[in-house]
Design a protein around this motif. Structure first.
Motif, PDB file in Angstrom:
ATOM      1  N   GLN A  82       0.854  -1.172   0.000  1.00 13.46           N
ATOM      2  CA  GLN A  82       0.000   0.000   0.000  1.00 13.46           C
ATOM      3  C   GLN A  82       0.897   1.231   0.000  1.00 13.46           C
ATOM      4  N   MET A  83       0.733   2.082  -0.993  1.00  8.49           N
ATOM      5  CA  MET A  83       1.583   3.256  -1.152  1.00  8.49           C
ATOM      6  C   MET A  83       0.728   4.509  -1.049  1.00  8.49           C
ATOM      7  N   ASN A  84       0.973   5.301  -0.034  1.00  4.52           N
ATOM      8  CA  ASN A  84       0.243   6.552   0.195  1.00  4.52           C
ATOM      9  C   ASN A  84       1.184   7.739   0.071  1.00  4.52           C
ATOM     10  N   SER A  85       0.606   8.918  -0.076  1.00  2.00           N
ATOM     11  CA  SER A  85       1.393  10.162  -0.174  1.00  2.00           C
ATOM     12  C   SER A  85       2.519  10.021  -1.190  1.00  2.00           C
ATOM     13  N   LEU A  86       2.170   9.517  -2.352  1.00  2.08           N
ATOM     14  CA  LEU A  86       3.182   9.248  -3.378  1.00  2.08           C
ATOM     15  C   LEU A  86       3.844  10.527  -3.854  1.00  2.08           C
ATOM     16  N   LYS A  87       5.125  10.400  -4.186  1.00  2.00           N
ATOM     17  CA  LYS A  87       5.934  11.512  -4.660  1.00  2.00           C
ATOM     18  C   LYS A  87       6.475  11.180  -6.046  1.00  2.00           C
ATOM     19  N   PRO A  88       6.823  12.183  -6.841  1.00  2.00           N
ATOM     20  CA  PRO A  88       7.399  11.900  -8.165  1.00  2.00           C
ATOM     21  C   PRO A  88       8.631  10.998  -8.077  1.00  2.00           C
ATOM     22  N   GLU A  89       9.408  11.107  -7.022  1.00  2.00           N
ATOM     23  CA  GLU A  89      10.602  10.270  -6.889  1.00  2.00           C
ATOM     24  C   GLU A  89      10.280   8.808  -6.579  1.00  2.00           C
ATOM     25  N   ASP A  90       9.022   8.490  -6.362  1.00  2.92           N
ATOM     26  CA  ASP A  90       8.616   7.090  -6.214  1.00  2.92           C
ATOM     27  C   ASP A  90       8.408   6.416  -7.569  1.00  2.92           C
ATOM     28  N   THR A  91       8.490   7.176  -8.642  1.00  2.00           N
ATOM     29  CA  THR A  91       8.319   6.618  -9.984  1.00  2.00           C
ATOM     30  C   THR A  91       9.385   5.582 -10.271  1.00  2.00           C
ATOM     31  N   ALA A  92       8.949   4.374 -10.633  1.00  2.00           N
ATOM     32  CA  ALA A  92       9.871   3.261 -10.870  1.00  2.00           C
ATOM     33  C   ALA A  92       9.068   2.045 -11.304  1.00  2.00           C
ATOM     34  N   VAL A  93       9.794   1.025 -11.730  1.00  2.07           N
ATOM     35  CA  VAL A  93       9.197  -0.300 -11.880  1.00  2.07           C
ATOM     36  C   VAL A  93       9.335  -0.998 -10.527  1.00  2.07           C
ATOM     37  N   TYR A  94       8.228  -1.505 -10.036  1.00  2.06           N
ATOM     38  CA  TYR A  94       8.206  -2.165  -8.730  1.00  2.06           C
ATOM     39  C   TYR A  94       8.157  -3.679  -8.923  1.00  2.06           C
ATOM     40  N   TYR A  95       9.012  -4.363  -8.185  1.00  2.00           N
ATOM     41  CA  TYR A  95       9.125  -5.811  -8.268  1.00  2.00           C
ATOM     42  C   TYR A  95       8.849  -6.437  -6.900  1.00  2.00           C
ATOM     43  N   CYS A  96       8.142  -7.538  -6.896  1.00  2.00           N
ATOM     44  CA  CYS A  96       8.089  -8.339  -5.680  1.00  2.00           C
ATOM     45  C   CYS A  96       9.066  -9.496  -5.840  1.00  2.00           C
ATOM     46  N   ALA A  97       9.522  -9.990  -4.707  1.00  2.00           N
ATOM     47  CA  ALA A  97      10.518 -11.043  -4.700  1.00  2.00           C
ATOM     48  C   ALA A  97      10.303 -11.942  -3.489  1.00  2.00           C
ATOM     49  N   ALA A  98      10.818 -13.163  -3.604  1.00  2.00           N
ATOM     50  CA  ALA A  98      10.661 -14.128  -2.518  1.00  2.00           C
ATOM     51  C   ALA A  98      11.961 -14.895  -2.326  1.00  2.00           C
ATOM     52  N   VAL A  99      12.209 -15.267  -1.081  1.00  2.00           N
ATOM     53  CA  VAL A  99      13.401 -16.034  -0.757  1.00  2.00           C
ATOM     54  C   VAL A  99      13.049 -17.025   0.347  1.00  2.00           C
ATOM     55  N   PHE A 100      13.675 -18.206   0.259  1.00  2.00           N
ATOM     56  CA  PHE A 100      13.411 -19.244   1.252  1.00  2.00           C
ATOM     57  C   PHE A 100      14.470 -19.202   2.337  1.00  2.00           C
ATOM     58  N   GLY A 101      14.012 -19.099   3.571  1.00  2.00           N
ATOM     59  CA  GLY A 101      14.910 -19.290   4.694  1.00  2.00           C
ATOM     60  C   GLY A 101      15.881 -18.168   5.001  1.00  2.00           C
ATOM     61  N   LYS A 102      15.666 -16.986   4.434  1.00  2.00           N
ATOM     62  CA  LYS A 102      16.629 -15.916   4.663  1.00  2.00           C
ATOM     63  C   LYS A 102      15.880 -14.600   4.799  1.00  2.00           C
ATOM     64  N   ARG A 103      16.186 -13.892   5.889  1.00  2.00           N
ATOM     65  CA  ARG A 103      15.594 -12.581   6.113  1.00  2.00           C
ATOM     66  C   ARG A 103      16.587 -11.542   5.595  1.00  2.00           C
ATOM     67  N   SER A 104      16.253 -10.839   4.518  1.00  2.00           N
ATOM     68  CA  SER A 104      17.232  -9.968   3.881  1.00  2.00           C
ATOM     69  C   SER A 104      16.570  -8.786   3.191  1.00  2.00           C
ATOM     70  N   ALA A 105      17.327  -7.693   3.109  1.00  2.00           N
ATOM     71  CA  ALA A 105      16.904  -6.526   2.338  1.00  2.00           C
ATOM     72  C   ALA A 105      17.764  -6.357   1.088  1.00  2.00           C
ATOM     73  N   ALA A 106      18.586  -7.347   0.796  1.00  2.00           N
ATOM     74  CA  ALA A 106      19.481  -7.284  -0.360  1.00  2.00           C
ATOM     75  C   ALA A 106      18.876  -8.025  -1.542  1.00  2.00           C
ATOM     76  N   ALA A 107      18.787  -7.348  -2.653  1.00  2.00           N
ATOM     77  CA  ALA A 107      18.182  -7.952  -3.840  1.00  2.00           C
ATOM     78  C   ALA A 107      18.898  -9.238  -4.250  1.00  2.00           C
ATOM     79  N   ARG A 108      20.199  -9.282  -4.060  1.00  2.00           N
ATOM     80  CA  ARG A 108      20.979 -10.447  -4.489  1.00  2.00           C
ATOM     81  C   ARG A 108      20.598 -11.707  -3.738  1.00  2.00           C
ATOM     82  N   ASP A 109      19.970 -11.557  -2.580  1.00  2.00           N
ATOM     83  CA  ASP A 109      19.612 -12.721  -1.773  1.00  2.00           C
ATOM     84  C   ASP A 109      18.292 -13.358  -2.196  1.00  2.00           C
ATOM     85  N   TYR A 110      17.523 -12.667  -2.999  1.00  2.00           N
ATOM     86  CA  TYR A 110      16.199 -13.165  -3.372  1.00  2.00           C
ATOM     87  C   TYR A 110      16.292 -14.087  -4.582  1.00  2.00           C
TER      88      TYR A 110
END
Length: 123
Positions: A82-110
């Motif tokens: 859920q995205m509220n109070s959107l700003k022009p700098e939020d413009t992008a392609v948004y991707y969802c991702a999933a990973v098994f067994g690892k809690r991470s904020a790094a794209a390379r881990d997904y």
């Protein structure tokens, strides 16, 4: 194998809201940590938000904290952003991702990624 399909992107004016959805098929979705990332033209893919297996624990990038909310419904194999109070700098392609067994904020881990959905915020 997990297949992810995003939906809900579009064009919105600054200050507006959008809700993205990512539906998973394949193996048991509830066993995977999930995250949302975004990539603007000419920039690297960046972390937006992630959720634990149950969705109770969440983490956000500083740039979206207080404006975006990640949630998941394991019964529907779906994760939301859920995205509220959107700003022009939020413009992008948004991707969802999933990973098994690892809690991470790094794209390379997904391991699994959706095809992406475009979000454009006009000023």
């Amino acid at each position: 194998q997990v297949q992810l399909v995003e939906s809900g992107g579009g064009l919105v004016q600054a200050g507006g809201s959008l809700r993205l959805a990512c539906t998973a098929s394949g193996r048991t979705f509830s066993m995977y940590f999930v995250g949302w990332f975004r990539q603007a033209p000419g920039k690297e893919r960046e972390f937006v938000a992630r959720a634990s297996l149950t969705g109770i624990s969440t983490t956000y990038a500083d740039s979206v904290k207080g404006r975006f909310t990640i949630s998941r419904d394991n019964a529907k194999n779906t994760v939301y952003l859920q995205m509220n109070s959107l700003k022009p700098e939020d413009t992008a392609v948004y991707y969802c991702a999933a990973v098994f067994g690892k809690r991470s904020a790094a794209a390379r881990d997904y391991d699994y990624w959706g095809q992406g959905t475009q979000v454009t915020v006009s000023s």
